[in-house]
Enzyme design. Structure first.
Site, PDB file in Angstrom:
ATOM      1  N   LYS A   1       3.485  -9.394  11.128  1.00 41.41           N
ATOM      2  CA  LYS A   1       3.817  -9.573  12.547  1.00 41.41           C
ATOM      3  C   LYS A   1       2.636  -9.041  13.353  1.00 41.41           C
ATOM      4  O   LYS A   1       2.524  -7.846  13.613  1.00 41.41           O
ATOM      5  CB  LYS A   1       5.100  -8.805  12.883  1.00 41.41           C
TER       6      LYS A   1
ATOM      7  N   GLU B   1       0.688   4.470  10.455  1.00 35.57           N
ATOM      8  CA  GLU B   1      -0.644   4.849  10.942  1.00 35.57           C
ATOM      9  C   GLU B   1      -0.576   4.802  12.459  1.00 35.57           C
ATOM     10  O   GLU B   1      -0.509   3.721  13.056  1.00 35.57           O
ATOM     11  CB  GLU B   1      -1.693   3.893  10.383  1.00 35.57           C
TER      12      GLU B   1
ATOM     13  N   CYS C   1      -8.374   4.016  16.966  1.00 34.96           N
ATOM     14  CA  CYS C   1      -7.510   5.163  16.690  1.00 34.96           C
ATOM     15  C   CYS C   1      -8.324   6.383  16.282  1.00 34.96           C
ATOM     16  O   CYS C   1      -7.925   7.508  16.540  1.00 34.96           O
ATOM     17  CB  CYS C   1      -6.494   4.814  15.626  1.00 34.96           C
TER      18      CYS C   1
ATOM     19  N   GLU D   1      -3.304  10.121  24.306  1.00 31.47           N
ATOM     20  CA  GLU D   1      -4.247   9.084  23.869  1.00 31.47           C
ATOM     21  C   GLU D   1      -4.433   8.080  25.009  1.00 31.47           C
ATOM     22  O   GLU D   1      -3.472   7.451  25.450  1.00 31.47           O
ATOM     23  CB  GLU D   1      -3.679   8.375  22.631  1.00 31.47           C
TER      24      GLU D   1
HETATM   25  P1  NAD Z   1       2.104  -0.806  19.727  1.00 28.32           P
HETATM   26  O1  NAD Z   1       2.855   0.294  19.062  1.00 28.32           O
HETATM   27  O2  NAD Z   1       2.428  -1.140  21.121  1.00 28.32           O
HETATM   28  O3  NAD Z   1       2.280  -2.178  18.915  1.00 28.32           O
HETATM   29  C1  NAD Z   1       1.925  -2.300  17.557  1.00 28.32           C
HETATM   30  C2  NAD Z   1       2.742  -3.408  16.930  1.00 28.32           C
HETATM   31  O4  NAD Z   1       4.111  -3.031  16.904  1.00 28.32           O
HETATM   32  C3  NAD Z   1       2.691  -4.744  17.675  1.00 28.32           C
HETATM   33  O5  NAD Z   1       2.634  -5.783  16.731  1.00 28.32           O
HETATM   34  C4  NAD Z   1       4.010  -4.762  18.410  1.00 28.32           C
HETATM   35  O6  NAD Z   1       4.476  -6.052  18.694  1.00 28.32           O
HETATM   36  C5  NAD Z   1       4.910  -4.084  17.408  1.00 28.32           C
HETATM   37  N1  NAD Z   1       6.137  -3.494  17.962  1.00 28.32           N
HETATM   38  C6  NAD Z   1       6.352  -2.976  19.190  1.00 28.32           C
HETATM   39  N2  NAD Z   1       7.625  -2.536  19.307  1.00 28.32           N
HETATM   40  C7  NAD Z   1       8.228  -2.769  18.114  1.00 28.32           C
HETATM   41  C8  NAD Z   1       9.534  -2.535  17.605  1.00 28.32           C
HETATM   42  N3  NAD Z   1      10.485  -1.961  18.336  1.00 28.32           N
HETATM   43  N4  NAD Z   1       9.803  -2.901  16.338  1.00 28.32           N
HETATM   44  C9  NAD Z   1       8.859  -3.468  15.571  1.00 28.32           C
HETATM   45  N5  NAD Z   1       7.607  -3.728  15.995  1.00 28.32           N
HETATM   46  C10 NAD Z   1       7.292  -3.375  17.260  1.00 28.32           C
HETATM   47  O7  NAD Z   1       0.578  -0.439  19.550  1.00 28.32           O
HETATM   48  P2  NAD Z   1      -0.690  -1.187  20.196  1.00 28.32           P
HETATM   49  O8  NAD Z   1      -0.721  -0.850  21.645  1.00 28.32           O
HETATM   50  O9  NAD Z   1      -0.694  -2.600  19.759  1.00 28.32           O
HETATM   51  O10 NAD Z   1      -1.894  -0.479  19.421  1.00 28.32           O
HETATM   52  C11 NAD Z   1      -2.517   0.676  19.859  1.00 28.32           C
HETATM   53  C12 NAD Z   1      -2.012   1.905  19.114  1.00 28.32           C
HETATM   54  O11 NAD Z   1      -2.243   1.762  17.709  1.00 28.32           O
HETATM   55  C13 NAD Z   1      -2.737   3.181  19.500  1.00 28.32           C
HETATM   56  O12 NAD Z   1      -1.805   4.222  19.641  1.00 28.32           O
HETATM   57  C14 NAD Z   1      -3.651   3.455  18.298  1.00 28.32           C
HETATM   58  O13 NAD Z   1      -4.032   4.779  18.116  1.00 28.32           O
HETATM   59  C15 NAD Z   1      -2.805   2.968  17.189  1.00 28.32           C
HETATM   60  N6  NAD Z   1      -3.636   2.692  16.005  1.00 28.32           N
HETATM   61  C16 NAD Z   1      -3.565   3.536  14.924  1.00 28.32           C
HETATM   62  C17 NAD Z   1      -4.360   3.320  13.804  1.00 28.32           C
HETATM   63  C18 NAD Z   1      -4.284   4.236  12.622  1.00 28.32           C
HETATM   64  O14 NAD Z   1      -4.710   3.828  11.556  1.00 28.32           O
HETATM   65  N7  NAD Z   1      -3.763   5.454  12.735  1.00 28.32           N
HETATM   66  C19 NAD Z   1      -5.232   2.223  13.776  1.00 28.32           C
HETATM   67  C20 NAD Z   1      -5.285   1.383  14.892  1.00 28.32           C
HETATM   68  C21 NAD Z   1      -4.480   1.629  15.994  1.00 28.32           C
END
Ligand code: NAD
Length: 496
Positions: free
Chosen positions: A181, A256, A290, A389
């Site tokens: 997804k 993550e 991240c 963040e």
């Molecule tokens: P997000 O949490 O908004 O979304 C991530 C994914 O989750 C998307 O595909 C979204 O559609 C899905 N999602 C949202 N709500 C959901 C739910 N209730 N159930 C299932 N899926 C759901 O994150 P973002 O804004 O896309 O990405 C940025 C974040 O990702 C930052 O916090 C960043 O630090 C983190 N990140 C972490 C790593 C790591 O390896 N630790 C790597 C990259 C990004």
């Protein structure tokens, strides 16, 4: 990829076919440099998720994928790696168009790394081993690792292609099938991966994609009883919601999550290297990373001099068209995210911090989601800009006097993903590393990663590790087999 009226048509990918959403809904994906639509995307709902999970389930329960020799699966994965390199230019172009990451960083970094993920886990697939526990000639106990089943892979919009392959490669290498997804703001490049999977001739149902929003498409994937594994990368609060949502079907999670990573610079460091490292790690990939060192902890003895050189360099970073090979920072992903990053500037001022550089849209870029590289000073550790963040090209700078104080400041955040230490004093570097509450520390280097090492965070930055054999800890089921070598003594019941 299919285009109509200049727009990419981004369908789901289920059972090796591109299909429209069951409820026929669509949404637009935007070019972050202009905020004009570039694609029409299938708007997934529970019905699409169910269809995809059923396909993945069939492929797992009845198909050849989990049953074939690991070396054969490895050949498929290597073919995918080759095809990623063959199509690297197109993938990089899609990524730049959809996400706004500078072409130089997509082409030289993220896309070759995606191919590397497949090559690496292809090799790892043939090296999955078990353990033996011989017991005094009476018993031989041993373990085998089996694929788990269907994995739901939920990914964010930053470096989407690379992060998707980081999950898909080990998941498939271990013999599982999956439903990916992708993030709703960056759906394009995932469908290129689907085309590559088709070209590599994978059996139907092994790799599926459902597009859509978190609540409508992500949540039913997490709750689906046919899914055993959820590997999630994204925001900490989303991770928490996902864990609640998957509790009643007892999912296994890899999480993550976010970070607020510190770079700590001591006066004895190679300051030229430290400057390069800190700037790269804060501002590459538009700061939407991240493992960004979004907090710079500077020893007081070098505070003024280092800061002056930092401001000089950062003010010269080229912000602009992400397709220009000279560009170093492109537009942020989405207007909503731009407003969030911009909102932190007001927060910083209200709390008494000073924006030494940037803080808004660069005047020469009136449209799109451009944000000038920003340095915030006069920051105290408890301020929101030092705690939360921001996920943009924003660096906050804090002074420290002693090692203990640096550790205290670095650890005093909810997150614990990564840290960077710059010093030539080796004993101090190790001492500091051991005291930091993070999953990963780099000493005298930015984030340069060996795929064999565990990747992941402590505290609110995640649960579990992926990378190397750690990925197989997650993507395999360990079974123990107990074999009697001599007839064991069995307490007898029901003897007359
Ligand atoms: P997000 O949490 O908004 O979304 C991530 C994914 O989750 C998307 O595909 C979204 O559609 C899905 N999602 C949202 N709500 C959901 C739910 N209730 N159930 C299932 N899926 C759901 O994150 P973002 O804004 O896309 O990405 C940025 C974040 O990702 C930052 O916090 C960043 O630090 C983190 N990140 C972490 C790593 C790591 O390896 N630790 C790597 C990259 C990004």
């Amino acid at each position: 990829m299919e285009q109509r009226d200049g727009l990419y048509i981004v369908r789901h990918f289920i059972d090796n076919a591109f299909v429209d959403a069951v409820e026929e809904g669509t949404f637009e994906t935007l070019n972050p440099a202009t905020n004009r639509p570039i694609g029409v995307v299938a708007d997934g709902t529970a019905a699409d998720v169910d269809r995809a999970v059923r396909a993945a389930r069939r492929a797992f329960d009845e198909g050849p994928w989990p049953r074939m020799p690991a070396a054969e699966r490895a050949r498929y994965l290597r073919r995918i790696g080759d095809l990623i390199l063959k199509h690297a230019e197109e993938i990089a172009r899609l990524e730049v168009l959809d996400v706004g990451m500078p072409i130089a960083q997509a082409g030289k970094g993220a896309i070759p790394r995606a191919a590397e993920n497949f090559y690496f886990f292809a090799e790892m697939a043939t090296r999955i081993t078990g353990e033996t526990y011989p017991k005094d000639g009476e018993f031989l106990n041993y373990t085998i690792r089996k694929p788990v089943g269907v994995a739901g892979l939920i990914t964010p919009w930053n470096t989407p292609f690379m992060l998707e392959t980081w999950k898909v490669a080990p998941c498939l290498a271990a013999g599982n099938t999956c439903v990916l997804k992708p993030a709703e703001w960056s759906p394009l490049s995932a469908n290129k991966l689907a085309e590559i999977v088709l070209e590599a001739d994978l059996p139907p149902g092994v790799f599926n994609i459902v597009h859509g929003f978190g609540e409508r498409a992500g949540a039913p994937l997490v709750a689906h009883p046919g899914v055993q594994l959820i590997s999630f990368t994204g925001e900490t609060t989303t991770g928490m919601e996902i864990m609640r949502n998957g509790a009643s079907t007892l999912k296994r999670y890899s999480m993550e999550l976010g970070g607020k990573n510190a770079a700590i610079v001591f006066p004895d460091a190679d300051l030229e290297q430290a400057l390069d490292g800190v700037i790269w790690q804060a501002f590459s990939l538009n700061g939407e990373r991240c493992t960004s060192n979004s907090r710079l902890l500077l020893h007081r003895a070098i505070y003024d001099g280092f800061l002056e050189r930092l401001l000089d360099r950062v003010s010269a970073i080229r912000v602009g068209d992400p397709f220009d090979p000279q560009t170093e920072i492109g537009p942020l992903i989405h207007p909503e995210h731009w407003r969030r990053v911009r909102g932190y500037m007001d927060v910083a001022r209200a709390e008494g911090a000073v924006i030494a550089l940037g803080g808004d849209r660069p005047p020469h870029l009136p449209e799109g989601n451009y944000f000038a590289p920003t340095v915030i000073v006069d920051v105290r550790p408890e301020m929101r800009v030092a705690q939360e963040e921001i996920f943009g090209p924003v660096l906050v700078v804090l002074p420290f006097e002693t090692e203990e104080e640096a550790i205290r400041i670095a650890n005093d955040v909810p997150y614990g993903l990564a840290a960077y230490i710059w010093t030539k004093d080796l004993a101090r570097a190790h001492r500091m590393a051991h005291a930091l509450e993070v999953g990963m520390v780099w000493i005298n280097a930015p984030n340069i990663r060996d795929l064999r090492t565990p990747f992941g965070g402590a505290k609110y930055s995640g649960i579990g590790r992926e990378g190397g054999f750690y990925s197989f800890e997650f993507y395999t089921e360990v079974m123990t087999v107990h074999v009697a070598l001599t007839p064991p003594r069995i307490p007898r019941m029901g003897i007359r």
